[in-house]
Design a protein around this motif. Structure first.
Motif, PDB file in Angstrom:
ATOM      1  N   SER A 113       3.645 -10.505  -8.181  1.00 28.59           N
ATOM      2  CA  SER A 113       3.596 -11.678  -9.061  1.00 28.59           C
ATOM      3  C   SER A 113       3.467 -11.355 -10.543  1.00 28.59           C
ATOM      4  CB  SER A 113       2.437 -12.606  -8.654  1.00 28.59           C
ATOM      5  OG  SER A 113       2.679 -13.155  -7.377  1.00 28.59           O
ATOM      6  N   ALA A 114       2.416 -10.655 -10.899  1.00 31.68           N
ATOM      7  CA  ALA A 114       2.110 -10.533 -12.333  1.00 31.68           C
ATOM      8  C   ALA A 114       3.024  -9.540 -13.037  1.00 31.68           C
ATOM      9  CB  ALA A 114       0.653 -10.139 -12.516  1.00 31.68           C
ATOM     10  N   GLY A 115       3.378  -8.455 -12.346  1.00 31.18           N
ATOM     11  CA  GLY A 115       4.142  -7.411 -13.033  1.00 31.18           C
ATOM     12  C   GLY A 115       3.343  -6.846 -14.189  1.00 31.18           C
ATOM     13  N   PRO A 120      -5.664  -7.798  -5.255  1.00 29.51           N
ATOM     14  CA  PRO A 120      -5.163  -7.530  -6.609  1.00 29.51           C
ATOM     15  C   PRO A 120      -3.891  -6.671  -6.660  1.00 29.51           C
ATOM     16  CG  PRO A 120      -7.260  -6.395  -6.230  1.00 29.51           C
ATOM     17  CD  PRO A 120      -7.040  -7.297  -5.049  1.00 29.51           C
ATOM     18  N   ILE A 121      -3.716  -5.726  -5.726  1.00 30.78           N
ATOM     19  CA  ILE A 121      -2.485  -4.917  -5.792  1.00 30.78           C
ATOM     20  C   ILE A 121      -1.278  -5.788  -5.465  1.00 30.78           C
ATOM     21  CG2 ILE A 121      -1.201  -3.040  -4.671  1.00 30.78           C
ATOM     22  CD1 ILE A 121      -3.775  -1.424  -4.636  1.00 30.78           C
ATOM     23  N   ARG A 122      -1.393  -6.657  -4.465  1.00 33.33           N
ATOM     24  CA  ARG A 122      -0.256  -7.551  -4.174  1.00 33.33           C
ATOM     25  C   ARG A 122      -0.011  -8.512  -5.334  1.00 33.33           C
ATOM     26  NH1 ARG A 122      -2.437  -9.073   1.265  1.00 33.33           N
ATOM     27  NH2 ARG A 122      -2.048  -7.240   2.518  1.00 33.33           N
ATOM     28  N   ALA A 133       0.835  -1.213   0.000  1.00 36.94           N
ATOM     29  CA  ALA A 133       0.000   0.000   0.000  1.00 36.94           C
ATOM     30  C   ALA A 133       0.867   1.260   0.000  1.00 36.94           C
ATOM     31  CB  ALA A 133      -0.921   0.008   1.218  1.00 36.94           C
ATOM     32  N   ASP A 134       1.966   1.226   0.752  1.00 37.70           N
ATOM     33  CA  ASP A 134       2.847   2.407   0.822  1.00 37.70           C
ATOM     34  C   ASP A 134       3.547   2.644  -0.511  1.00 37.70           C
ATOM     35  OD1 ASP A 134       2.256   2.517   3.589  1.00 37.70           O
ATOM     36  OD2 ASP A 134       3.819   1.012   3.974  1.00 37.70           O
ATOM     37  N   MET A 170      -2.160 -13.288 -12.037  1.00 40.05           N
ATOM     38  CA  MET A 170      -2.855 -12.482 -11.013  1.00 40.05           C
ATOM     39  C   MET A 170      -3.598 -13.390 -10.021  1.00 40.05           C
ATOM     40  SD  MET A 170      -2.517  -9.114 -11.392  1.00 40.05           S
ATOM     41  CE  MET A 170      -3.970  -8.365 -10.609  1.00 40.05           C
ATOM     42  N   ARG A 171      -3.688 -14.683 -10.328  1.00 40.72           N
ATOM     43  CA  ARG A 171      -4.532 -15.581  -9.531  1.00 40.72           C
ATOM     44  C   ARG A 171      -3.713 -16.636  -8.812  1.00 40.72           C
ATOM     45  NH1 ARG A 171      -8.589 -17.240 -14.189  1.00 40.72           N
ATOM     46  NH2 ARG A 171      -9.707 -18.344 -12.539  1.00 40.72           N
TER      47      ARG A 171
END
Ligand SMILES: [Zn+2]
Length: 489
Positions: A422-424, A415-417, A369-370, A409-410
């Protein structure tokens, strides 16, 4: 009930309908929040509604948002798109053994790009930036003919920051940095920068702005820095300067002035809300300096100065800011910059998060988040903009649509993490700047990316030819940066 429109519709409206996840700006808490299954409408380059948007005029364009994570576009406050892309493969693993591992003094002056190469580099980097979700970039470059045209054609929102300085550094050997001074050139550079910034502001695209960029704290005279800071204040321009980016520079400023680089900039009036420091790593608390004071972080926070944090390029030399979380807790505004190849802001965010924890020895010093806040509203704050880096009514329609159904993404819990760790950029599908689509299905629309890469490769070959003439020891590129493996026949 549909939410009311805040302004009359004069331009055709686009609605992203039923976004699975949307990161909206919550004015009350001053932070981003998730919203689920909502619509976002924009018209004339501005977001006009977020919520349940009724079907408006017949010419409204509808985009299916189901299966998407909708984000504010990223604000990249520090990049060198005209020069850095050419260094791929060459500077990834260099660091001067006798200059505190920095690559700045011995290696950076070895690569002399020409105008054709700069243009190719610019196109390559702009494609990559937009494909990773960047919608605003600060382009810190040497001025060239056609630069503003390239920025304009790209579709991105850009701050053109033409570099100027009173002198240059060079490595007279592998263990000594010297400076060569041309005060008039610095003064002329400031004048030319102000003229180019005026042209950027008048650019017909309406997406270009300017930034004053006295290149480095150790290559600009005190008089030039004072005048640049005064010009920035008089014209309400952001100003960015490289400072506290190496141990060599820290000791050089201490030798000249008896002050740390940050202390010096504070003393001559450069720090302030309009100022951005790239990269503000070697503050007096940094462990490599073993310096007895602990004042620099407070100087940045008290003056409202922003930091452009670009972890990748320094991490390649074992260098990192100590640490992102400590700067934040001290009250320093941080933004993210990509600085070098790959021009991928999502990877940069991941590196920022990980290095913060490694350097602090603490898993809690900084969260996604930061870092996400730094890459969006942090950058916008550094630029003095309340209409960027957030999805809110009245903000610019600078929007990223991430494929939330992408396998990378799954499983999708957060979703942000998923995106950052992971997904980039693989999951970034569509990007809009000022309401205009600049990336479709993961591909930047403005330039022919493979063609630009081919021209960049040719420029890299031309630059490699010149390396022995520019190196203090007359070495060839292959001696300085040997390939990873030997080539056998
Ligand atoms: Zn830089």
């Amino acid at each position: 009930m549909p939410e009311p429109m805040t302004e009359p519709m004069t331009e055709p409206m686009t609605v992203i309908r039923n976004a699975a996840w949307l990161v909206a700006w919550d004015e009350a808490s001053g932070s981003h929040v998730y919203r689920r299954d909502v619509d976002l409408a924009f018209a004339g380059g501005t977001i006009v509604a977020i919520g349940n948007v009724s079907r408006a005029a017949a010419d409204t364009k509808e985009i299916d948002g189901s299966g998407f994570l909708v984000l504010p576009g990223f604000v990249d406050i520090h990049a060198h798109p005209s020069s850095e892309p050419m260094l791929k493969g060459l500077t990834d693993e260099v660091g001067s053994r006798q200059l505190y591992m920095s690559s700045l003094y011995e290696y950076l002056p070895l690569f002399d790009n020409d105008d054709a190469g700069r243009r190719a580099a610019n196109e390559v980097a702009l494609c990559e930036l937009m494909q990773s979700g960047v919608t605003t970039v600060c382009d810190l470059s040497t001025e060239r003919d056609g630069w503003l045209d390239t920025l304009g054609e790209s579709g991105i929102r850009a701050y053109a920051a033409p570099g100027f300085r009173s002198g240059r550094w060079y490595a007279a050997s592998g263990h000594e940095v010297r400076y060569e001074w041309h005060e008039d050139a610095g003064r002329d550079g400031l004048d030319r920068a102000l003229r180019l910034i005026d042209r950027a502001r008048q650019h017909p695209s309406g997406r270009l702005a300017g930034m004053l960029y006295p290149a480095q704290v150790d290559t600009c005279s005190e008089a030039l820095l004072r005048d640049a800071a005064a010009a920035a204040r008089a014209r309400s321009l952001p100003l960015q300067i490289h400072a506290a980016q190496s141990v060599v520079e820290f000791h050089e400023m201490m030798r000249r002035h008896g002050m740390t680089p940050i202390e010096f900039l504070a003393a001559i009036g450069v720090l302030g809300p309009q100022a951005i420091l790239g990269h503000a790593i070697f503050l007096d608390h940094h462990s490599w300096l073993h310096w007895p004071t602990r004042d620099d972080l407070g100087r940045l926070a008290d003056s409202g100065t922003s930091v452009a944090h670009c972890p990748t390029v320094f991490s390649r030399r074992g260098i990192t800011l100590e640490d992102f979380g400590a700067y934040r807790r001290a009250g320093v505004n941080l933004g993210i910059g990509t600085d070098t190849f790959p021009h991928n802001v999502v990877e940069e965010m991941r590196t920022a998060a990980i290095l913060a924890r490694v350097s602090a020895g603490n898993a809690h010093t900084a969260a996604a988040a930061d870092i996400f806040a730094a890459a969006t509203v942090g950058g916008a704050t550094a630029l003095g903009r309340t209409d960027l880096g957030r999805l809110a009514v009245g903000a610019k329609a600078d929007i990223v649509m991430v494929d939330a159904t992408h396998p990378a993404m799954r499983p999708l819990y957060d979703p942000i993490r998923s995106l950052v760790y992971s997904a980039g950029e693989r999951a970034v599908r569509h990007v809009f700047v000022d309401g205009r689509q600049v990336v479709r299905d993961g591909k930047a629309l403005a330039f022919d990316y493979p063609d630009a890469v081919a021209r960049l490769e040719a420029a890299q070959r031309r630059a490699i030819e010149k390396v022995p003439r520019l190196d203090w020891g007359g070495r060839a590129a292959r001696e300085i940066m040997p390939p990873t493996l030997p080539t056998l026949g």
